[in-house]
Design a protein around this motif. Structure first.
Motif, short mmCIF file in Angstrom:
data_model
loop_
_atom_site.label_atom_id
_atom_site.label_comp_id
_atom_site.label_asym_id
_atom_site.label_seq_id
_atom_site.Cartn_x
_atom_site.Cartn_y
_atom_site.Cartn_z
N ARG A 189 0.80 -1.23 0.00
CA ARG A 189 0.00 0.00 0.00
C ARG A 189 0.83 1.27 0.00
NH1 ARG A 189 -2.66 1.01 4.35
NH2 ARG A 189 -1.68 -0.53 5.73
N VAL A 190 2.14 1.13 0.15
CA VAL A 190 3.03 2.28 0.18
C VAL A 190 4.10 2.09 -0.88
CG1 VAL A 190 4.63 3.65 1.56
CG2 VAL A 190 2.64 2.61 2.65
N ARG A 191 4.13 2.99 -1.85
CA ARG A 191 5.12 2.93 -2.93
C ARG A 191 6.01 4.17 -2.85
NH1 ARG A 191 1.49 2.62 -8.10
NH2 ARG A 191 0.54 4.34 -6.93
N PHE A 192 7.30 3.96 -3.03
CA PHE A 192 8.24 5.07 -2.97
C PHE A 192 8.86 5.29 -4.35
CE2 PHE A 192 8.14 3.69 1.50
CZ PHE A 192 7.74 4.89 2.07
N HIS A 193 8.94 6.55 -4.74
CA HIS A 193 9.43 6.93 -6.06
C HIS A 193 10.64 7.84 -5.92
CE1 HIS A 193 5.42 5.59 -7.50
NE2 HIS A 193 4.98 6.19 -6.40
N CYS A 194 11.74 7.45 -6.55
CA CYS A 194 12.91 8.32 -6.58
C CYS A 194 12.70 9.29 -7.73
CB CYS A 194 14.19 7.52 -6.76
SG CYS A 194 15.68 8.53 -6.65
N ALA A 195 11.96 10.35 -7.44
CA ALA A 195 11.56 11.29 -8.49
C ALA A 195 11.06 12.57 -7.86
CB ALA A 195 10.46 10.68 -9.36
N ASP A 196 11.13 13.62 -8.63
CA ASP A 196 10.50 14.88 -8.24
C ASP A 196 8.99 14.68 -8.28
OD1 ASP A 196 9.39 17.53 -8.31
OD2 ASP A 196 11.33 18.28 -8.98
N ALA A 197 8.29 15.18 -7.27
CA ALA A 197 6.84 15.02 -7.25
C ALA A 197 6.17 15.67 -8.44
CB ALA A 197 6.28 15.60 -5.95
N ALA A 198 6.88 16.60 -9.09
CA ALA A 198 6.31 17.26 -10.27
C ALA A 198 6.05 16.26 -11.40
CB ALA A 198 7.25 18.35 -10.76
N THR A 199 6.69 15.10 -11.35
CA THR A 199 6.48 14.07 -12.39
C THR A 199 5.29 13.19 -12.09
OG1 THR A 199 7.93 12.44 -11.31
CG2 THR A 199 8.97 14.03 -12.80
N ALA A 200 4.67 13.35 -10.91
CA ALA A 200 3.58 12.47 -10.49
C ALA A 200 2.34 12.67 -11.34
CB ALA A 200 3.25 12.71 -9.02
#
Length: 364
Positions: free
Chosen positions: A237-248
């Motif tokens: 239920r928890v996913r982590f993204h190595c990315a700027d949130a602007a790409t979400a």
């Protein structure tokens, strides 16, 4: 909070040289205590002593260290009042040193609200980069989070872990009706600047119906966050993204930023991204340092410690990524209000959540 600077007067006539000299001398002793605590943590001394009282040879054997160093460290900790010793008159290597239960909680209980040891590790770890900080002060440049390295990352995450797994998701956030509804009905959450992921994981553990996407640009932190989610049993239920949130992509019912906006070189852009990610009736929440609303000198202990972090860590990190607004740790409400309005919000609301170190803002 007590105010160690209270000797200064309203007329500006500060303490005498003797009084201030005594204060600085006391600070040196406390700095040495911080250095010793760093060693005790890194070498596993405190964890071993939390199990049982030990002699110097026993501590050295348990931790893979040299007896002579172990003995000197133990004696320092006893002299400093951190440890007790059963038989001070015995031969040096026969003295048995104990870690009192209250001290053990502060030094070894990673989930206790009293676990202050990570702050000591942070101070000592940053101390290894003083040459770089001197250079940054002269050039106007910065020292980035990646330059500060493992000590800063791990200490920051460990310092916030008790709150992020405890009162934050279980007491503070559910006390806000709009957030309570999101958590109760299994909403989608975006956690911007998630670090090691404890805020995301804490929300998921406390509220089994929600899903969380955590975003951070620091790859080592995201790697640890993913590992922590697996160990906590919430990776589904928890996913982590190595990315700027602007790409979400997509919209969220709750968009959060826990103790990170002041670090951002371009906070207006980050806040604008959070606004875009929020659903039409979604909640945008910023949690940052509870500093004074206006500059006052001398300041209380919270103000002093926040400026201490700012001059050695947060401001140098922010200025390491030009162009930067250079906020620093001491982000007062009016500063966040200005950033929020520039990002398209109507205003900010300070939520009635009482915490010694953090202030909670809803951005409208």
């Amino acid at each position: 909070m007590t105010d160690p600077t209270a000797t200064a007067t309203a007329t500006g006539a500060g303490p005498s040289a003797e009084t201030f000299g005594e204060r600085l001398f006391g600070a040196v002793i406390q700095a040495q205590l911080v250095q010793a605590a760093y060693l005790g943590d890194r070498l596993g001394f405190y964890r071993a002593l939390a199990v049982e009282a030990l002699t110097p040879p026993e501590l050295a054997a348990r931790t893979g260290t040299a007896v002579r160093y172990a003995r000197e460290w133990l004696e320092h900790q006893a002299v400093a009042g951190v440890l007790t010793v059963d038989d001070a008159g015995a031969a040096p290597d026969e003295r048995r040193f104990r870690l009192p239960a209250g001290h053990a909680e502060v030094l070894t209980d990673v989930l206790s609200p009293n676990h202050v040891l990570p702050l000591a590790r942070m101070v000592a770890g940053i101390g290894q980069h003083m040459d770089a900080l001197v250079g940054a002060y002269r050039s106007g440049g910065g020292v980035s989070w990646s330059d500060f390295g493992t000590d800063a990352r791990e200490a920051q995450a460990a310092a916030n872990r008790p709150l992020f797994l405890g009162a934050l998701p279980r007491e503070y956030l559910p006390s806000v009706p709009a957030i309570h509804e999101v958590l109760r009905h299994g909403g989608r959450v975006a956690d911007v600047g998630c670090g090691f992921g404890w805020s995301s994981i804490g929300l998921a553990l406390a509220h089994p119906g929600i899903t969380v996407d955590g975003y951070d640009v620091d790859e080592p932190s995201v790697t640890e966050a993913r590992r922590n989610a697996v160990e906590a049993g919430v990776a589904d239920r928890v996913r982590f993204h190595c990315a700027d949130a602007a790409t979400a992509e997509g919209r969220y019912d709750l968009v959060t930023a826990f103790e990170c906006i002041h670090d951002m070189p371009a906070p207006v852009g980050v806040l604008a991204t959070m606004r875009r990610l929020a659903a039409p009736d979604g909640v945008v929440l910023v949690v940052d340092e509870r500093v004074a609303e206006t500059f006052t000198a001398p300041g209380d202990e919270v103000e002093q410690v926040m400026y201490g972090w700012s001059i050695t860590c947060c401001l140098p990190d922010g200025l390491a990524h030009p162009p930067s607004v250079g906020t620093g740790t001491v982000m007062r409400p009016d500063t966040l209000r200005r950033y929020a309005r520039d990002a398209g919000y109507a205003d900010i609301e300070i939520l009635p959540i009482e915490d010694d170190f953090f202030r909670f803002y809803r951005l409208r």
